[in-house]
Enzyme design. Structure first.
Site, mmCIF file in Angstrom:
data_model
loop_
_atom_site.group_PDB
_atom_site.id
_atom_site.type_symbol
_atom_site.label_atom_id
_atom_site.label_comp_id
_atom_site.label_asym_id
_atom_site.label_seq_id
_atom_site.Cartn_x
_atom_site.Cartn_y
_atom_site.Cartn_z
ATOM 1 N N GLY A 16 0.815 -1.208 0.000
ATOM 2 C CA GLY A 16 0.000 0.000 0.000
ATOM 3 C C GLY A 16 0.844 1.250 0.000
ATOM 4 O O GLY A 16 2.070 1.200 0.110
ATOM 5 N N TYR A 20 2.802 9.361 3.403
ATOM 6 C CA TYR A 20 4.181 9.825 3.296
ATOM 7 C C TYR A 20 5.162 8.700 3.018
ATOM 8 O O TYR A 20 6.339 8.815 3.260
ATOM 9 C CB TYR A 20 4.590 10.563 4.576
ATOM 10 C CG TYR A 20 4.349 9.771 5.825
ATOM 11 C CD1 TYR A 20 5.286 8.850 6.260
ATOM 12 C CD2 TYR A 20 3.181 9.924 6.545
ATOM 13 C CE1 TYR A 20 5.068 8.107 7.380
ATOM 14 C CE2 TYR A 20 2.961 9.179 7.680
ATOM 15 C CZ TYR A 20 3.905 8.280 8.087
ATOM 16 O OH TYR A 20 3.679 7.535 9.203
ATOM 17 N N GLY A 21 4.669 7.572 2.530
ATOM 18 C CA GLY A 21 5.620 6.518 2.216
ATOM 19 C C GLY A 21 4.913 5.237 1.856
ATOM 20 O O GLY A 21 3.703 5.128 1.955
ATOM 21 N N VAL A 23 4.056 1.195 2.108
ATOM 22 C CA VAL A 23 3.925 0.181 3.141
ATOM 23 C C VAL A 23 4.290 -1.166 2.546
ATOM 24 O O VAL A 23 3.828 -1.519 1.466
ATOM 25 C CB VAL A 23 2.484 0.150 3.696
ATOM 26 C CG1 VAL A 23 2.425 -0.744 4.911
ATOM 27 C CG2 VAL A 23 2.018 1.533 4.040
ATOM 28 N N LYS A 38 6.431 0.511 7.286
ATOM 29 C CA LYS A 38 6.176 1.741 6.544
ATOM 30 C C LYS A 38 7.495 2.459 6.384
ATOM 31 O O LYS A 38 8.116 2.858 7.355
ATOM 32 C CB LYS A 38 5.202 2.598 7.344
ATOM 33 C CG LYS A 38 4.379 3.510 6.493
ATOM 34 C CD LYS A 38 3.368 4.224 7.365
ATOM 35 C CE LYS A 38 2.019 4.312 6.685
ATOM 36 N NZ LYS A 38 1.036 4.992 7.498
ATOM 37 N N ASP A 131 -8.844 11.548 9.294
ATOM 38 C CA ASP A 131 -8.838 10.843 8.020
ATOM 39 C C ASP A 131 -9.520 9.492 8.164
ATOM 40 O O ASP A 131 -8.952 8.459 7.833
ATOM 41 C CB ASP A 131 -7.398 10.680 7.516
ATOM 42 C CG ASP A 131 -7.364 10.302 6.052
ATOM 43 O OD1 ASP A 131 -8.409 10.416 5.400
ATOM 44 O OD2 ASP A 131 -6.312 9.891 5.567
#
Lengths: 284, 313
Positions: A16, A20-21, A23, A38, A131
């Site tokens: 995924g 910011y990065g 997974v 992550k 979120d």
């Protein structure tokens, strides 16, 4: 390979993409346990440690709750920060896509209970998730739901307070955010939970706006001007309740409908909180 | 209110300790905190120490003054003009309903505060584990606060967070040298600003304005990573500020019955300044955060001769 690996984890596949990065699924070397790693991408070297990463790691370490994703470790390798979390196979969105049947009332109750207690734990620590959407709600093998992705969560000292208004996925954004307020409270999370609840019943997102204006028009159909919208106008609320009731009437019992209507109040002041909704007669 | 008034009032108040205790017990009802015997004593000591400190260390006061100049209108308009002119709608229409929203979360917040109170406070450190003296440390903090008050976007919240972070970092390290303190506090400013502020401070500004070009990018970023690693990427900490805000919100209505908004604003600022003074004294670190918050409000109210009815409510 002769070089001794520095990391305890062996990255397998990318599962995924976070805020910011990326997974990755990884296993702990020497065992067959899986974890989610992550990798934090540093966009700009001159900014230092990305703030989203800091917020996520510090919040997850603080919130220890059965309905919130567990953080195992933060490791730093080759100048890269890796957040190691427990690995959960499914998220709610995938589950809804794969599972075409209607969810039973018992399952709905369990799911909602899990979501509400997870988010409630986060609210108790003075933190807004900001979120909440099915993609960020993960499912454990035994069916427990866990809230994940605290990348845009933040802690507040007093509230209401000024924050950025550009948060939340568009479909789950509360009306006060859509109208451009950056002066909001944890009520925005409750709206998102309401949308998720409706989605669990409908098997598709409640409001699927293409852009912000369309999204507002879906919530308040005959809006004249965005400046003059008064969210605590009772007429608007009655009209809005009508829309929701039409959509959901035959799919859910009276208690469930009542809970949804309470979660999806236009006026943030009247929206119920996590602990209040856990007491709701729907869960009895 | 002139200075003489305050001074006379203070002396007057010290003579009447029983009264003060009564107020305190009322406050413990309001804030639902248990004052143990030790805290009770500690607080009395603290109030005496603090009054002494305020009169002796005038340098401290200097560090605070820049923030007062930020709000000149309030000071000018306060005693004579008692109109509500600056109640002009500064925020959107949405603000007012949200203000009362916190009623729903009241229980949760209470619970949370109780948890903080019970938790052992772990950011205290022994000054002997580092290579600097207490005076040097206070000087460094003084300097830091003086530097960051110049930034408009830097809020009180991040200021308190910075102090908290420095304490947290120092409690987890050994043998920090005095000359490193500057860099450490600079990095803590940067971190807390990133964490809290809507518009975080730029690293260029930090290096040029705050650190006055004594350190470069690499050093700052390296130290930042080091701090993050030492704290295991857990930068959350609670400050007494949030308890002060909560109590102030609770008594706001009562205050509004007796005083005009300018006075309240003034009072709030004084409370925050007092809290700031207390926050960075090492000897106050052993008082729990809730007690610190309550005692600050109390002290400021006494200084300002706030109507007893407000305190009693």
């Amino acid at each position: 390979m002769s070089q001794i690996p520095l990391s305890k984890y062996h990255l397998l596949t990318k599962i995924g993409q976070g805020l910011y990065g990326d997974v990755y699924k990884a296993n702990i070397l020497g065992t067959d346990q899986y974890v989610a790693v992550k990798k934090i991408r540093i966009y700009d070297v001159s900014v230092g440690v990305p703030i989203t990463a800091l917020r996520e790691t510090s919040l997850l370490q603080r919130i220890q709750h059965q309905n919130v994703v567990k953080i195992l470790e933060v490791e730093k390798i080759h100048g890269q920060i890796r957040v190691v979390m427990e690995y959960l196979k499914l998220d709610l969105q995938q589950y809804l896509n794969e599972n075409k049947d209607r969810l039973s009332v018992e399952l709905l109750k369990k799911f909602m209970h899990d979501i509400l207690s997870g988010v409630g734990a986060c609210h108790r620590l003075n933190c807004i998730h900001r979120d909440i959407q099915p993609k960020n709600i993960l499912i454990q093998d035994d069916g427990t739901l866990k809230i994940g992705d605290f990348g845009s969560a933040r802690v507040f000292q007093k509230f209401p307070q000024f924050f950025t208004s550009d948060v939340c996925d568009l479909w789950y954004r509360a009306p006060e955010l859509l109208l451009g307020s950056n002066y909001y409270t944890i009520a925005i999370d409750m709206w998102a939970i309401g949308c998720v609840f409706a989605e669990l019943i409908l098997k598709q997102p409640l409001f699927q706006g293409e852009n912000e204006i369309h999204q507002v028009k879906l919530i308040i159909p005959n809006v004249q001007s965005f400046q003059t919208v008064n969210l605590n106008d009772p007429n608007l609320q009655i009209q809005f309740n009508g829309i929701i009731t039409n959509k959901l009437q035959n799919l859910i019992n009276q208690d469930g409908l009542d809970l949804i209507l309470k979660l999806l109040k236009l006026d943030p002041e009247q929206r119920i909180s996590c602990s209040q909704s856990l007491q709701h007669s729907f869960f009895r | 209110m002139n200075q003489n008034h305050i001074a006379i009032h203070n002396q007057h108040d010290i003579d009447k300790i029983p009264n003060r205790n009564r107020v305190r017990s009322v406050f413990s009802d309001v804030s639902n905190l248990k004052f143990s015997c030790i805290n009770f004593q500690g607080k009395q000591n603290y109030q005496n120490i603090k009054e002494q400190q305020k009169s002796q260390k005038t340098k401290r006061r200097n560090a605070i003054i820049p923030c007062l100049t930020k709000f000149p209108d309030i000071y000018i308009s306060y005693p004579e003009i008692k109109t509500n002119t600056y109640k002009i709608l500064k925020y959107s229409i949405l603000e007012k309903p949200i203000l009362s929203y916190h009623e729903a979360y009241y229980l949760e917040i209470r619970q949370f505060e109780r948890e903080i109170e019970q938790k052992k406070y772990d950011s205290n450190f022994d000054i002997n584990q580092h290579c600097f003296t207490e005076q040097q440390f206070e000087k460094a903090l003084d300097w830091m606060i003086y530097q960051i008050f110049r930034f408009e976007s830097f809020s009180y919240e991040s200021l308190f967070k910075t102090i908290e972070l420095i304490y947290l970092y120092l409690s987890k390290t050994q043998q920090v040298k005095f000359k490193d303190l500057e860099l450490i506090s600079g990095c803590c400013i940067y971190l807390s600003s990133k964490l809290v502020d809507l518009n975080p401070i730029y690293i260029d500004d930090l290096i040029n304005e705050v650190l006055e070009c004594r350190f470069d990018y690499q050093q700052v970023l390296k130290q930042e990573q080091l701090i993050c690693q030492t704290l295991n990427y857990n930068l959350l900490c609670t400050c007494s500020l949030q308890i002060v805000y909560r109590i102030l919100q609770e008594i706001r209505q009562d205050l509004e019955q007796f005083y005009d908004p300018g006075k309240i604003e003034n009072l709030k600022r004084q409370i925050l300044d007092n809290l700031l003074l207390m926050e960075f004294g090492n000897k106050f670190r052993y008082i729990s955060q809730c007690n610190r918050a309550v005692s600050c409000i109390l002290l400021t109210m006494m200084e300002n001769k706030i109507d007893r009815r407000v305190v009693n409510i």
